[in-house]
Design a protein around this motif. Sequence first.
Motif, PDB file in Angstrom:
ATOM      1  N   MET A   1      -2.359  -4.083   7.347  1.00 52.15           N
ATOM      2  CA  MET A   1      -3.377  -5.098   7.053  1.00 52.15           C
ATOM      3  C   MET A   1      -4.478  -5.176   8.119  1.00 52.15           C
ATOM      4  SD  MET A   1      -4.161  -7.165   4.704  1.00 52.15           S
ATOM      5  CE  MET A   1      -2.830  -7.457   3.572  1.00 52.15           C
ATOM      6  N   LYS A   2      -4.156  -4.755   9.354  1.00 55.51           N
ATOM      7  CA  LYS A   2      -5.090  -5.007  10.470  1.00 55.51           C
ATOM      8  C   LYS A   2      -6.487  -4.386  10.247  1.00 55.51           C
ATOM      9  CE  LYS A   2      -3.645  -1.202  13.404  1.00 55.51           C
ATOM     10  NZ  LYS A   2      -3.027  -0.727  14.618  1.00 55.51           N
ATOM     11  N   LEU A   3      -6.526  -3.175   9.658  1.00 58.90           N
ATOM     12  CA  LEU A   3      -7.832  -2.548   9.449  1.00 58.90           C
ATOM     13  C   LEU A   3      -8.619  -3.246   8.334  1.00 58.90           C
ATOM     14  CD1 LEU A   3      -7.145   1.283   9.864  1.00 58.90           C
ATOM     15  CD2 LEU A   3      -7.944  -0.371  11.551  1.00 58.90           C
ATOM     16  N   LYS A   4      -7.853  -3.804   7.385  1.00 51.90           N
ATOM     17  CA  LYS A   4      -8.530  -4.535   6.296  1.00 51.90           C
ATOM     18  C   LYS A   4      -9.084  -5.862   6.823  1.00 51.90           C
ATOM     19  CE  LYS A   4      -6.397  -2.399   2.411  1.00 51.90           C
ATOM     20  NZ  LYS A   4      -5.997  -2.534   1.045  1.00 51.90           N
ATOM     21  N   ILE A   5      -8.354  -6.455   7.756  1.00 51.40           N
ATOM     22  CA  ILE A   5      -8.838  -7.714   8.347  1.00 51.40           C
ATOM     23  C   ILE A   5     -10.127  -7.444   9.126  1.00 51.40           C
ATOM     24  CG2 ILE A   5      -8.302  -9.487  10.092  1.00 51.40           C
ATOM     25  CD1 ILE A   5      -5.346  -9.183   9.157  1.00 51.40           C
ATOM     26  N   GLN A   6     -10.099  -6.331   9.850  1.00 44.10           N
ATOM     27  CA  GLN A   6     -11.307  -5.954  10.591  1.00 44.10           C
ATOM     28  C   GLN A   6     -12.468  -5.709   9.617  1.00 44.10           C
ATOM     29  OE1 GLN A   6     -12.123  -2.836  14.025  1.00 44.10           O
ATOM     30  NE2 GLN A   6     -11.771  -1.794  12.083  1.00 44.10           N
ATOM     31  N   ALA A   7     -12.179  -5.007   8.513  1.00 45.36           N
ATOM     32  CA  ALA A   7     -13.234  -4.727   7.526  1.00 45.36           C
ATOM     33  C   ALA A   7     -13.781  -6.032   6.941  1.00 45.36           C
ATOM     34  CB  ALA A   7     -12.682  -3.833   6.418  1.00 45.36           C
ATOM     35  N   LEU A   8     -12.919  -7.028   6.820  1.00 45.02           N
ATOM     36  CA  LEU A   8     -13.363  -8.336   6.312  1.00 45.02           C
ATOM     37  C   LEU A   8     -14.371  -8.957   7.291  1.00 45.02           C
ATOM     38  CD1 LEU A   8     -12.883 -10.646   4.156  1.00 45.02           C
ATOM     39  CD2 LEU A   8     -11.226 -11.576   5.757  1.00 45.02           C
ATOM     40  N   THR A   9     -14.054  -8.879   8.592  1.00 43.21           N
ATOM     41  CA  THR A   9     -14.979  -9.464   9.584  1.00 43.21           C
ATOM     42  C   THR A   9     -16.291  -8.679   9.655  1.00 43.21           C
ATOM     43  OG1 THR A   9     -14.144  -8.171  11.451  1.00 43.21           O
ATOM     44  CG2 THR A   9     -13.054 -10.265  11.040  1.00 43.21           C
TER      45      THR A   9
ATOM     46  N   HIS B   1      -2.975 -12.969   2.620  1.00 42.46           N
ATOM     47  CA  HIS B   1      -2.125 -12.558   3.734  1.00 42.46           C
ATOM     48  C   HIS B   1      -2.434 -13.416   4.969  1.00 42.46           C
ATOM     49  CE1 HIS B   1       0.354  -9.836   6.143  1.00 42.46           C
ATOM     50  NE2 HIS B   1      -0.564 -10.010   7.094  1.00 42.46           N
ATOM     51  N   LEU B   2      -3.720 -13.643   5.199  1.00 46.38           N
ATOM     52  CA  LEU B   2      -4.115 -14.448   6.371  1.00 46.38           C
ATOM     53  C   LEU B   2      -3.537 -15.863   6.295  1.00 46.38           C
ATOM     54  CD1 LEU B   2      -7.860 -13.442   6.943  1.00 46.38           C
ATOM     55  CD2 LEU B   2      -5.931 -12.987   8.449  1.00 46.38           C
ATOM     56  N   GLU B   3      -3.480 -16.379   5.084  1.00 45.37           N
ATOM     57  CA  GLU B   3      -2.936 -17.736   4.914  1.00 45.37           C
ATOM     58  C   GLU B   3      -1.459 -17.801   5.264  1.00 45.37           C
ATOM     59  OE1 GLU B   3      -3.477 -19.911   1.251  1.00 45.37           O
ATOM     60  OE2 GLU B   3      -5.651 -19.641   1.470  1.00 45.37           O
ATOM     61  N   SER B   4      -0.787 -16.699   4.992  1.00 43.66           N
ATOM     62  CA  SER B   4       0.664 -16.737   5.181  1.00 43.66           C
ATOM     63  C   SER B   4       1.122 -16.138   6.516  1.00 43.66           C
ATOM     64  CB  SER B   4       1.345 -15.981   4.033  1.00 43.66           C
ATOM     65  OG  SER B   4       0.915 -14.642   4.064  1.00 43.66           O
ATOM     66  N   CYS B   5       0.228 -15.474   7.242  1.00 42.20           N
ATOM     67  CA  CYS B   5       0.673 -14.800   8.471  1.00 42.20           C
ATOM     68  C   CYS B   5      -0.089 -15.320   9.690  1.00 42.20           C
ATOM     69  CB  CYS B   5       0.489 -13.284   8.324  1.00 42.20           C
ATOM     70  SG  CYS B   5       0.954 -12.397   9.799  1.00 42.20           S
TER      71      CYS B   5
ATOM     72  N   ILE C   1     -10.559  -8.498  -1.049  1.00 47.01           N
ATOM     73  CA  ILE C   1     -10.780  -9.706  -0.238  1.00 47.01           C
ATOM     74  C   ILE C   1      -9.683 -10.740  -0.488  1.00 47.01           C
ATOM     75  CG2 ILE C   1     -12.344 -11.664   0.146  1.00 47.01           C
ATOM     76  CD1 ILE C   1     -14.689  -9.758  -0.258  1.00 47.01           C
ATOM     77  N   HIS C   2      -9.369 -10.953  -1.764  1.00 46.19           N
ATOM     78  CA  HIS C   2      -8.387 -11.970  -2.138  1.00 46.19           C
ATOM     79  C   HIS C   2      -7.017 -11.670  -1.502  1.00 46.19           C
ATOM     80  CE1 HIS C   2      -7.311 -15.392  -4.494  1.00 46.19           C
ATOM     81  NE2 HIS C   2      -6.246 -14.759  -4.985  1.00 46.19           N
TER      82      HIS C   2
END
Lengths: 174, 144
Positions: B6-14, B29-33, B23-24
């Motif tokens: 997930m970490k690279l997707k989180i970075q891509a989101l930022t 994932h961010l809500e739960s982790c 995105i969803h």
Amino acid sequence: MILAAKAGNKTAFSWLVEKYSRRVYRAALSFLHNIEDASDIAQEVFIRAYNNMAAYDPQRPLYPWLYRITRNLCINRLKSSTDRESSLPDVQIPFKGETPELQLIKKEEIRHLRKAIAGLKPSYREILLLKHFQDCSYAEIADILSIPVGTVMSRLYNARMSLRKELLKEDTIA
Amino acid sequence: MNCKEMKLKIQALTDNELEEKEIHEVLNHLESCYRCREDYISLLQLQKKMKNIAIPEPQKEWFEDLPHRVLRRSGALLGKVLFLGSYILLLGYALYSLFRSKNEEIIIKFAVGGVVLGGLILLIVSLADRIRESRSDKYKGVLK
């Protein structure tokens, strides 16, 4: 617009210059560290681009092509110098409407950040500069560095994590 | 999907580079982790810090006038090419006419021939120097 510029349309080319001038200038500045030299090179880049538009492949993003021209011209200019790596130019930041204490804190923060970026390995520093100071997309970075987009993402992530570590180290020392 | 993936997707989101359909999933994932949320916040903070570094720039007018200057300079370059091309053509024709002419004295023909030959030798020597210099340039690969 790019196709029109390639076909020799001056208005379209002017539009491209307006769109990319800041990024090209910043790229030149990261090599030359001097406003006059960087603006001179930025102008030269667009003259070369205009005269060689026929050589540009419109299937690929334009910025990496401009970046390559910029890098080559900067290296030519720096040929007699040993300073060839991209880094952040030194800069005075105007802090308008802030108290002297806040200004001092911000200045100190930026000094830490600059020191931390300078402490990174060159490939990390390069990718961070491309992303944050030249506003490159992942695809543009991939084209510039000739690496896959997946590698761009992981290298950028590692660069940011290294930067964060360096910043924490700086904070601990401070 | 686990946190490592997930970490690279989180970075891509930022970086606003995440595809809309993903995105969803990342937000869920961010809500739960908690860990990934911390990672997300620290990436955003880092970006904010980077934005604080101002880059010295020329005046606004310099950027505004740049397209005109570029087009003017490109026009001037075309002028230079035309001027030099025509100059060389005229010079060539003049030399051709001089050597073909039967009225000119032989000494004039020799003198003009010497000037042209001397110029050519100087040009070739300086070109050879440049080529030799570029061959021994250790940054040749970088330039290409």
